[in-house]
Design an enzyme around this catalytic site. Structure first.
Site, PDB file in Angstrom:
ATOM      1  N   ARG A 272     -14.743  13.165  12.607  1.00  0.00           N
ATOM      2  CA  ARG A 272     -15.568  11.989  12.322  1.00  0.00           C
ATOM      3  C   ARG A 272     -16.272  11.424  13.545  1.00  0.00           C
ATOM      4  NH1 ARG A 272     -11.412   9.211   7.994  1.00  0.00           N
ATOM      5  NH2 ARG A 272     -11.709  10.891   6.516  1.00  0.00           N
TER       6      ARG A 272
ATOM      7  N   GLY B  43       0.861  -1.181   0.000  1.00  0.00           N
ATOM      8  CA  GLY B  43       0.000   0.000   0.000  1.00  0.00           C
ATOM      9  C   GLY B  43       0.896   1.229   0.000  1.00  0.00           C
TER      10      GLY B  43
ATOM     11  N   ARG C 142      -8.678   9.657  14.128  1.00  0.00           N
ATOM     12  CA  ARG C 142      -7.870  10.217  13.030  1.00  0.00           C
ATOM     13  C   ARG C 142      -8.680  11.256  12.261  1.00  0.00           C
ATOM     14  NH1 ARG C 142      -7.587   9.442   7.582  1.00  0.00           N
ATOM     15  NH2 ARG C 142      -8.830   7.541   7.557  1.00  0.00           N
TER      16      ARG C 142
ATOM     17  N   LEU D 298      -3.213   8.973   4.561  1.00  0.00           N
ATOM     18  CA  LEU D 298      -2.308   8.955   3.404  1.00  0.00           C
ATOM     19  C   LEU D 298      -1.041   9.724   3.753  1.00  0.00           C
ATOM     20  CD1 LEU D 298      -4.828   9.573   0.467  1.00  0.00           C
ATOM     21  CD2 LEU D 298      -4.164   7.435   1.549  1.00  0.00           C
TER      22      LEU D 298
ATOM     23  N   GLY E 294       3.915   0.662   2.401  1.00  0.00           N
ATOM     24  CA  GLY E 294       4.864  -0.371   1.974  1.00  0.00           C
ATOM     25  C   GLY E 294       5.558  -0.026   0.665  1.00  0.00           C
TER      26      GLY E 294
ATOM     27  N   GLU F 208      -1.056   2.268   8.478  1.00  0.00           N
ATOM     28  CA  GLU F 208      -2.189   1.965   9.359  1.00  0.00           C
ATOM     29  C   GLU F 208      -1.876   0.813  10.314  1.00  0.00           C
ATOM     30  OE1 GLU F 208      -5.908   1.882   7.208  1.00  0.00           O
ATOM     31  OE2 GLU F 208      -7.014   1.206   8.983  1.00  0.00           O
TER      32      GLU F 208
ATOM     33  N   HIS G 216     -14.370   2.008   9.606  1.00  0.00           N
ATOM     34  CA  HIS G 216     -13.617   2.530   8.456  1.00  0.00           C
ATOM     35  C   HIS G 216     -12.099   2.450   8.603  1.00  0.00           C
ATOM     36  CE1 HIS G 216     -12.531   5.276   5.238  1.00  0.00           C
ATOM     37  NE2 HIS G 216     -11.925   6.061   6.088  1.00  0.00           N
TER      38      HIS G 216
HETATM   39  C1  LIG Z   1     -12.785   3.808   1.209  1.00  0.00           C
HETATM   40  C2  LIG Z   1     -11.628   4.469   1.893  1.00  0.00           C
HETATM   41  C3  LIG Z   1     -11.285   5.756   1.577  1.00  0.00           C
HETATM   42  C4  LIG Z   1     -10.223   6.381   2.219  1.00  0.00           C
HETATM   43  N1  LIG Z   1      -9.891   7.667   1.884  1.00  0.00           N
HETATM   44  C5  LIG Z   1      -8.853   8.272   2.494  1.00  0.00           C
HETATM   45  C6  LIG Z   1      -8.481   9.588   2.147  1.00  0.00           C
HETATM   46  O1  LIG Z   1      -9.071  10.221   1.291  1.00  0.00           O
HETATM   47  N2  LIG Z   1      -7.430  10.135   2.790  1.00  0.00           N
HETATM   48  C7  LIG Z   1      -6.728   9.481   3.741  1.00  0.00           C
HETATM   49  O2  LIG Z   1      -5.768  10.036   4.278  1.00  0.00           O
HETATM   50  N3  LIG Z   1      -7.043   8.207   4.067  1.00  0.00           N
HETATM   51  C8  LIG Z   1      -8.081   7.595   3.469  1.00  0.00           C
HETATM   52  N4  LIG Z   1      -8.411   6.306   3.818  1.00  0.00           N
HETATM   53  C9  LIG Z   1      -7.524   5.548   4.714  1.00  0.00           C
HETATM   54  C10 LIG Z   1      -6.310   5.067   3.923  1.00  0.00           C
HETATM   55  O3  LIG Z   1      -6.706   4.659   2.645  1.00  0.00           O
HETATM   56  C11 LIG Z   1      -5.594   3.885   4.583  1.00  0.00           C
HETATM   57  O4  LIG Z   1      -5.420   4.124   5.946  1.00  0.00           O
HETATM   58  C12 LIG Z   1      -4.210   3.704   3.960  1.00  0.00           C
HETATM   59  O5  LIG Z   1      -4.316   3.624   2.561  1.00  0.00           O
HETATM   60  C13 LIG Z   1      -3.523   2.471   4.501  1.00  0.00           C
HETATM   61  O6  LIG Z   1      -2.319   2.309   3.804  1.00  0.00           O
HETATM   62  P1  LIG Z   1      -1.284   1.189   4.236  1.00  0.00           P
HETATM   63  O7  LIG Z   1      -0.158   1.272   3.271  1.00  0.00           O
HETATM   64  O8  LIG Z   1      -0.976   1.331   5.669  1.00  0.00           O
HETATM   65  O9  LIG Z   1      -2.068  -0.185   4.072  1.00  0.00           O
HETATM   66  P2  LIG Z   1      -2.882  -0.850   2.828  1.00  0.00           P
HETATM   67  O10 LIG Z   1      -3.067   0.086   1.690  1.00  0.00           O
HETATM   68  O11 LIG Z   1      -4.071  -1.471   3.442  1.00  0.00           O
HETATM   69  O12 LIG Z   1      -1.907  -1.969   2.314  1.00  0.00           O
HETATM   70  C14 LIG Z   1      -1.725  -3.163   3.021  1.00  0.00           C
HETATM   71  C15 LIG Z   1      -0.781  -4.023   2.231  1.00  0.00           C
HETATM   72  O13 LIG Z   1      -0.379  -5.108   3.042  1.00  0.00           O
HETATM   73  C16 LIG Z   1      -0.581  -6.331   2.360  1.00  0.00           C
HETATM   74  N5  LIG Z   1      -0.886  -7.331   3.371  1.00  0.00           N
HETATM   75  C17 LIG Z   1      -1.813  -7.287   4.358  1.00  0.00           C
HETATM   76  N6  LIG Z   1      -1.739  -8.384   5.118  1.00  0.00           N
HETATM   77  C18 LIG Z   1      -0.760  -9.142   4.608  1.00  0.00           C
HETATM   78  C19 LIG Z   1      -0.212 -10.395   4.950  1.00  0.00           C
HETATM   79  N7  LIG Z   1      -0.633 -11.082   6.003  1.00  0.00           N
HETATM   80  N8  LIG Z   1       0.782 -10.884   4.164  1.00  0.00           N
HETATM   81  C20 LIG Z   1       1.240 -10.194   3.090  1.00  0.00           C
HETATM   82  N9  LIG Z   1       0.772  -8.992   2.738  1.00  0.00           N
HETATM   83  C21 LIG Z   1      -0.211  -8.482   3.486  1.00  0.00           C
HETATM   84  C22 LIG Z   1      -1.702  -6.073   1.389  1.00  0.00           C
HETATM   85  O14 LIG Z   1      -1.624  -6.987   0.333  1.00  0.00           O
HETATM   86  C23 LIG Z   1      -1.376  -4.645   0.971  1.00  0.00           C
HETATM   87  O15 LIG Z   1      -0.399  -4.659  -0.038  1.00  0.00           O
HETATM   88  C24 LIG Z   1      -9.503   5.689   3.198  1.00  0.00           C
HETATM   89  C25 LIG Z   1      -9.858   4.385   3.529  1.00  0.00           C
HETATM   90  C26 LIG Z   1     -10.935   3.779   2.906  1.00  0.00           C
HETATM   91  C27 LIG Z   1     -11.331   2.418   3.326  1.00  0.00           C
END
Ligand SMILES: Cc1cc2nc3c(=O)[nH]c(=O)nc-3n(C[C@H](O)[C@H](O)[C@H](O)COP(=O)(O)OP(=O)(O)OC[C@H]3O[C@@H](n4cnc5c(N)ncnc54)[C@H](O)[C@@H]3O)c2cc1C
Length: 637
Positions: free
Chosen positions: A330, A42, A435, A441, A45, A425, A401
């Protein structure tokens, strides 16, 4: 145990700079000798893997999906905050810092949040250089809009697809490193255990989701960026694959889980419409820039919205919170929507919805302007509900959410296990008890582009690590554990589906540990979760085999972890005898029904240590020290 957050000394604004200077460096030639595992692609990562590879480290990057681009981050809609002050409306790094600390109800670390506000500006420059198509003003400058909990416009956006555009940027940088041979990509792998040797994280065990093979990978450090666990509620706005497994397995290996009960309920989602629904859809908070929230003044009024005259509408957020109006944070917006519905003023078939109305904005700005800002969100709403929001108000209701809880990390983003870093996250840092919109992001990209590239070097240069291969007995043991647990899932052969159990778990959490909670309910929920877990291991059916592409098995493994984790979540909620942010215990509220904190006894991070199955976890507290802001009762009036 004393948790050391390793917060640098000195003035707040100089801590990060000073720390970067004091961190040990790895010289460019030596970086090539180090292997780093990054789990997750994500925003956190992918940005970390690309940046660390650019520095010269050799990276192995894992994800569940078939492509790194399908990480849940792609769903993010509304935008990303930064303190650029392009609007000249009074923003500053200090203000972003303060808004975030206050938004989180004074339950996050000052030093982390200040650093986040500082690097927010670097993120925008970096992303613009990558070519992210942020919205622009007529004159060419980057445009901004407002999000909840702020009185300035500091949110950068690409229509309602900000996450997608940012992820494409990070993905491009990542693919460049894949092509250069610095990153090896492992899609369709699920991390099922972490390997800890002599107190240091040295590798992971994954299941190849296509072949079923259990694989081991060794490294000098492990970075988890595996996202959040909001799906523990079953119905949530998260991607279906979002899970707690990676962080929970790390918890079972000794990493502390911090504030597991800090979950975020988002006020603007499309309401639940049926028993067999498996997913909820977010309507971005950005819509509250122009949409007005209201319900009929009279409980039980079932007239269509266009037949309810202005004088009979209750714009309850504007009335109650004149300074922030519809853009209250929120937790506040969610709680108020719930109480309106509890009073019988909810709209729609179920009565669990409130209106989000764009009529005034369309009259003021014209349909075209509204379409430019939110076109894809309006289209999504119409596709799902068959109602046209240009003509009739949207109906919205709060839904699970995001999670502020996660693995405990210090200022370097390292967990209490040496060499295990946690970002985005998946960690607990920065957002406290609630939050603010557009800051996930910001945090994910701050962690990946601007924090970990420094702090991981400090760790690698400053610690001795013996040579280790996957032949080490710790890998054999982890592989045995993972294989046995997976086999056990396939052997249950009961009657209920995994989804059915998961749905029931979601109901328990939503009812007893959702938008509000009380001690009796939490105690009851804990017992119900224990019973449901028992039921799961005795009466579910998981079809298919181990050596195959088997999504039922994948889901079963994740739900098994949710069933254990849910109990920890409830234990944490019960332990916190106060209301803060989105965590609202009915026994602790002000006369105006706002959350009432107890700073004397609960101004701390609750970090839980695993002590064995069927044994209570042990609580460790990291006191939160505020030297630069005054703790006040949060007010958005
Ligand atoms: C609908 C929606 C809209 C949003 N809009 C906003 C916004 O406008 N602005 C904002 O700031 N935030 C927003 N958020 C929150 C934000 O999108 C997330 O908090 C953020 O993208 C999380 O990013 P991340 O890289 O931490 O994790 P993620 O993007 O969830 O990535 C997780 C990664 O880990 C991998 N993974 C998970 N478990 C395992 C495992 N056991 N083994 C191997 N790989 C694994 C997955 O494959 C993925 O690649 C929104 C959230 C949602 C649900």
């Amino acid at each position: 145990m004393q948790l050391d957050a390793k917060i640098p000394s000195g003035p707040l604004a100089e801590k990060w700079d000073k720390h970067r200077f004091e961190l040990k460096l790895v010289n460019p030639a030596n970086k090539r000798k180090y292997n780093i595992i990054v789990v997750g692609t994500g925003l956190a990562g992918a940005s970390a893997a690309a940046s660390l590879a650019e520095l010269g480290y050799y990276i192995k990057n894992f994800c569940i999906q078939d492509s790194p681009r399908r990480a849940h981050s792609i769903a993010a809609q509304g935008g990303i905050n930064a303190a650029k002050n392009y609007q000249n409306d009074g923003d500053s790094i200090r203000r972003l810092f303060y808004d975030t600390i206050k938004g989180g109800d004074f339950r996050s670390r000052e030093a982390n949040v200040y650093r986040l506000a500082q690097v927010s500006n670097n993120i925008i420059d970096h992303c613009v250089a990558q070519g992210i198509p942020f919205a622009r003003e007529y004159g060419g400058l980057l445009a901004n809009r407002s999000f909840g909990g702020a009185q300035v416009s500091r949110t950068f956006y690409a229509r309602g697809q900000t996450g997608q555009q940012l992820l494409l940027g990070a993905y491009s940088s990542l693919m460049r490193q894949v092509a250069a041979g610095q990153v090896s990509m492992f899609p369709r792998r699920e991390m099922l255990d972490i390997v800890v040797i002599n107190g240091q994280a040295r590798g992971i065990v994954v299941r190849n989701l296509i072949t079923g093979e259990i694989e081991s990978h060794a490294a000098d450090a492990v970075v988890l960026s595996t996202g959040g666990y909001a799906n523990v509620f079953y119905l949530s706005t998260n991607a279906m694959a979002s899970n707690v497994s990676a962080t929970f397995r790390a918890y079972k290996k000794g990493a502390f889980f911090a504030n597991p009960c800090y979950t975020q309920i988002h006020p603007t989602c499309i309401p639940v419409h049926g028993t067999y629904q498996s997913k909820l859809t977010l309507m971005s908070e950005s819509l509250r820039n122009d949409g007005r929230v209201w319900v009929p003044k009279t409980p039980g009024d079932k007239r269509p919205p266009n037949q309810i005259p202005e004088s009979e509408r209750d714009y309850y957020l504007e009335e109650k919170y004149p300074s922030f109006g519809n853009l209250v944070p929120r937790d506040v917006a969610s709680r108020n929507a719930k109480s309106q519905c509890d009073m019988g003023k909810g709209v729609g078939e179920t009565g669990f919805a409130v209106y989000l109305d764009f009529a005034d904005a369309i009259k003021r700005d014209g349909k075209e302007v509204i379409q430019q800002k939110y076109g894809n969100l309006f289209q999504m709403y119409e596709k799902i509900t068959a109602f046209d929001p240009y003509e009739t108000p949207m109906m919205i209701y709060p839904a699970s959410h995001y999670v502020m809880g996660g693995l405990w990390v210090d200022y370097n983003l390292m967990s209490n296990l040496n060499g295990l870093f946690v970002m985005g996250e998946a960690n607990f840092s920065d957002h406290g008890a609630n939050r603010l919109g557009a800051s996930a992001l910001m945090q994910g990209l701050a962690d990946g582009y601007f924090v970990i590239p420094y702090t991981i070097g400090g760790y690698l240069a400053g610690t001795d690590r013996p040579e280790i291969t996957t032949g080490h007995p710790a890998f054999t043991e982890a592989t045995r554990y993972v294989t046995e647990r997976t086999r056990k899932l396939l052997s249950i052969n009961g009657k209920r589906t995994v989804d059915d159990i998961h749905r029931q778990l979601g109901h328990i959490l939503w009812e007893y540990c959702g938008m509000s909670r009380n001690d009796d309910g939490l105690l009851k929920a804990r017992i119900m979760i224990q019973e449901l877990r028992e039921e799961f291991w005795n009466n579910t059916v998981v079809p298919g085999s181990l050596e195959d592409f088997n999504q039922s098995l994948e889901r079963a493994g994740r739900v098994a972890d949710f069933l254990e984790f849910a109990e920890l979540l409830v234990i944490d909620a019960y332990e916190r005898k106060e209301s803060c942010g989105g965590h609202f215990n009915e026994a602790y509220q002000t006369q105006e029904h706002e959350a009432r904190r107890d700073d004397e006894d609960f101004c701390h991070v609750a970090a839980w240590e695993y002590k064995g199955d069927n044994t209570d976890p042990e609580l460790h507290k990291e006191p939160l020290v505020f030297e630069n802001v005054e703790l006040t009762q949060r007010s958005y009036k």
